[in-house]
Design a protein around this motif. Structure first.
Motif, mmCIF file in Angstrom:
data_model
loop_
_atom_site.group_PDB
_atom_site.id
_atom_site.type_symbol
_atom_site.label_atom_id
_atom_site.label_comp_id
_atom_site.label_asym_id
_atom_site.label_seq_id
_atom_site.Cartn_x
_atom_site.Cartn_y
_atom_site.Cartn_z
ATOM 1 N N LEU A 196 42.870 35.145 33.403
ATOM 2 C CA LEU A 196 41.427 35.011 33.242
ATOM 3 C C LEU A 196 41.040 35.222 31.784
ATOM 4 O O LEU A 196 40.234 34.470 31.223
ATOM 5 C CB LEU A 196 40.701 36.016 34.140
ATOM 6 C CG LEU A 196 39.166 36.027 34.040
ATOM 7 C CD1 LEU A 196 38.592 34.644 34.342
ATOM 8 C CD2 LEU A 196 38.581 37.076 34.981
ATOM 9 N N TYR A 197 41.632 36.233 31.163
ATOM 10 C CA TYR A 197 41.339 36.481 29.748
ATOM 11 C C TYR A 197 41.795 35.308 28.884
ATOM 12 O O TYR A 197 41.035 34.809 28.040
ATOM 13 C CB TYR A 197 42.024 37.767 29.279
ATOM 14 C CG TYR A 197 41.751 38.078 27.817
ATOM 15 C CD1 TYR A 197 40.682 38.878 27.445
ATOM 16 C CD2 TYR A 197 42.567 37.556 26.807
ATOM 17 C CE1 TYR A 197 40.419 39.146 26.106
ATOM 18 C CE2 TYR A 197 42.320 37.817 25.473
ATOM 19 C CZ TYR A 197 41.245 38.617 25.121
ATOM 20 O OH TYR A 197 40.974 38.873 23.789
ATOM 21 N N TRP A 213 41.056 30.947 25.180
ATOM 22 C CA TRP A 213 41.439 29.664 24.606
ATOM 23 C C TRP A 213 40.380 28.585 24.815
ATOM 24 O O TRP A 213 40.308 27.620 24.041
ATOM 25 C CB TRP A 213 42.791 29.226 25.156
ATOM 26 C CG TRP A 213 43.906 30.033 24.566
ATOM 27 C CD1 TRP A 213 44.656 30.990 25.181
ATOM 28 C CD2 TRP A 213 44.362 29.981 23.213
ATOM 29 N NE1 TRP A 213 45.554 31.546 24.304
ATOM 30 C CE2 TRP A 213 45.400 30.936 23.078
ATOM 31 C CE3 TRP A 213 43.995 29.222 22.101
ATOM 32 C CZ2 TRP A 213 46.064 31.153 21.880
ATOM 33 C CZ3 TRP A 213 44.660 29.434 20.892
ATOM 34 C CH2 TRP A 213 45.683 30.391 20.792
ATOM 35 N N SER A 214 39.544 28.739 25.827
ATOM 36 C CA SER A 214 38.410 27.817 25.970
ATOM 37 C C SER A 214 37.436 28.017 24.816
ATOM 38 O O SER A 214 36.908 27.047 24.259
ATOM 39 C CB SER A 214 37.691 28.057 27.311
ATOM 40 O OG SER A 214 38.507 27.698 28.397
ATOM 41 N N MET A 215 37.201 29.252 24.449
ATOM 42 C CA MET A 215 36.304 29.558 23.337
ATOM 43 C C MET A 215 36.860 29.060 22.012
ATOM 44 O O MET A 215 36.108 28.627 21.131
ATOM 45 C CB MET A 215 36.049 31.063 23.278
ATOM 46 C CG MET A 215 35.334 31.610 24.518
ATOM 47 S SD MET A 215 35.295 33.422 24.593
ATOM 48 C CE MET A 215 34.001 33.770 23.401
ATOM 49 N N LYS A 218 33.532 37.026 32.080
ATOM 50 C CA LYS A 218 34.426 35.929 31.705
ATOM 51 C C LYS A 218 34.197 34.714 32.595
ATOM 52 O O LYS A 218 34.202 33.573 32.115
ATOM 53 C CB LYS A 218 35.883 36.396 31.781
ATOM 54 C CG LYS A 218 36.233 37.516 30.812
ATOM 55 C CD LYS A 218 37.687 37.926 30.942
ATOM 56 C CE LYS A 218 38.042 39.073 30.018
ATOM 57 N NZ LYS A 218 37.411 40.343 30.412
ATOM 58 N N ASN A 219 34.000 34.941 33.889
ATOM 59 C CA ASN A 219 33.710 33.832 34.790
ATOM 60 C C ASN A 219 32.417 33.128 34.389
ATOM 61 O O ASN A 219 32.326 31.893 34.447
ATOM 62 C CB ASN A 219 33.602 34.336 36.232
ATOM 63 C CG ASN A 219 34.959 34.441 36.917
ATOM 64 O OD1 ASN A 219 35.570 33.441 37.266
ATOM 65 N ND2 ASN A 219 35.436 35.660 37.093
ATOM 66 N N ILE A 270 33.735 25.334 33.662
ATOM 67 C CA ILE A 270 34.990 25.652 34.353
ATOM 68 C C ILE A 270 34.731 26.667 35.455
ATOM 69 O O ILE A 270 34.241 27.769 35.196
ATOM 70 C CB ILE A 270 36.043 26.219 33.382
ATOM 71 C CG1 ILE A 270 36.398 25.182 32.318
ATOM 72 C CG2 ILE A 270 37.294 26.661 34.137
ATOM 73 C CD1 ILE A 270 37.336 25.704 31.235
ATOM 74 N N ASN A 271 35.018 26.281 36.692
ATOM 75 C CA ASN A 271 34.966 27.216 37.812
ATOM 76 C C ASN A 271 36.359 27.811 37.962
ATOM 77 O O ASN A 271 37.286 27.133 38.400
ATOM 78 C CB ASN A 271 34.542 26.496 39.092
ATOM 79 C CG ASN A 271 34.359 27.444 40.260
ATOM 80 O OD1 ASN A 271 34.924 28.534 40.284
ATOM 81 N ND2 ASN A 271 33.574 27.041 41.249
#
Length: 278
Positions: free
Chosen positions: A157-158, A163-165, A188-189, A198-199
């Motif tokens: 999750l982290y 990496w999305s950020m 984070k979710n 992103i779900n």
């Protein structure tokens, strides 16, 4: 071993047999895998090829060591579980740890080209170290497995958010790390859904749950008729031990990505951590 005047040096070897009636976990970890990921440009946050390679190597180790009742892996680590009655190598810690680690390393390197056909493996080769840990009760062993799967979820999750950020949000690694400092799962979710659509619930299970490998038998193992509790063959009977070994060699090696913290998996496969006969 031949006797000679030099044989006294054997006295310097230290006994390292693990305690009887304890479940044994041989946990292997990749050495220097942060550098290896950069070297071969692994995809972030997860490289499916790398995980599939880990699982393929682990499957071969489970096949080779019939005393392994279950293996669980995530990222660059794998835990191989030996039954509490296992007697392989007289339960010598060094023999168990080195045998599993070297077998896994060999499989990982030999199968590399099947998963990374366009990236030849070069020195320094990937290697894995290993350690043995004993757990005196099945419940504690279950807690160990739950701990590793919880670790898989927390890290994934982290990493997915981080990496999305960085890759999608244009932030630097330092900025993303600072932004995530002090956040909890709900935060984070929310970041993943509100900023990147992103779900997290829809992410592949292999990333969220890791991988469990075990032997699957047709119809699964028969349980004890009175209590319904699965039991293994009498470890003191050589005939029963040989029959059990042959049965394991014929079993299908199952590779799944499921919840191991709850009860569903264990209730469906009670023989995996079956108790020994009294």
């Amino acid at each position: 071993m031949a006797n000679s005047e030099f044989g006294y040096v054997r006295n310097f070897e230290q006994p390292d047999a693990l305690s009887l009636s304890n479940w044994i976990v041989v946990r292997i970890d990749g050495r220097g895998f942060t550098k290896l990921c950069k070297k071969y440009d692994f995809a972030k946050p997860n490289d499916r090829r790398a995980l599939d390679l880990m699982n393929a190597a682990a499957s071969e180790v489970v096949k080779a060591f019939v005393d392994v009742v279950l293996a669980y892996g995530q990222s660059d680590e794998y835990s191989f579980i030996f039954h509490e009655s296992a007697a392989l190598f007289d339960r010598r810690s060094a023999k168990l740890a080195t045998s599993i680690a070297t077998a896994f390393t060999a499989e990982y390197c030999m199968q590399w080209s099947s998963f990374f056909p366009d990236q030849p493996l070069v020195r320094p080769w990937p290697t894995f170290d290993g350690r043995c840990v004993c757990y005196p009760k099945r419940k504690i062993l279950r807690d160990y497995i739950s701990w590793r799967q919880a670790d898989c979820h927390i890290n994934n999750l982290y990493n997915t958010t981080f990496w999305s950020m960085v890759l999608k949000g244009g932030m630097s690694p330092t900025e993303a790390e600072h932004a995530l400092k002090g956040t909890v799962s709900a935060n984070k979710n929310e970041i993943l859904f509100s900023r990147f659509g992103i779900n997290y619930n829809n992410e592949p299970l292999i990333y969220k749950k890791g991988t469990v490998i075990y032997r699957s038998y047709e119809g699964d193992a028969v349980t004890n008729g009175e209590s319904g509790e699965a039991r293994v063959a009498d470890p003191t009977s050589k005939t029963q031990m040989e029959k059990e070994r042959k049965r394991k060699l014929k079993a299908v090696i199952a590779v799944e990505h499921v919840n191991l913290i709850g009860e569903a998996f264990w209730e469906a496969h009670p023989y995996v951590l079956a108790t020994k006969r009294k």
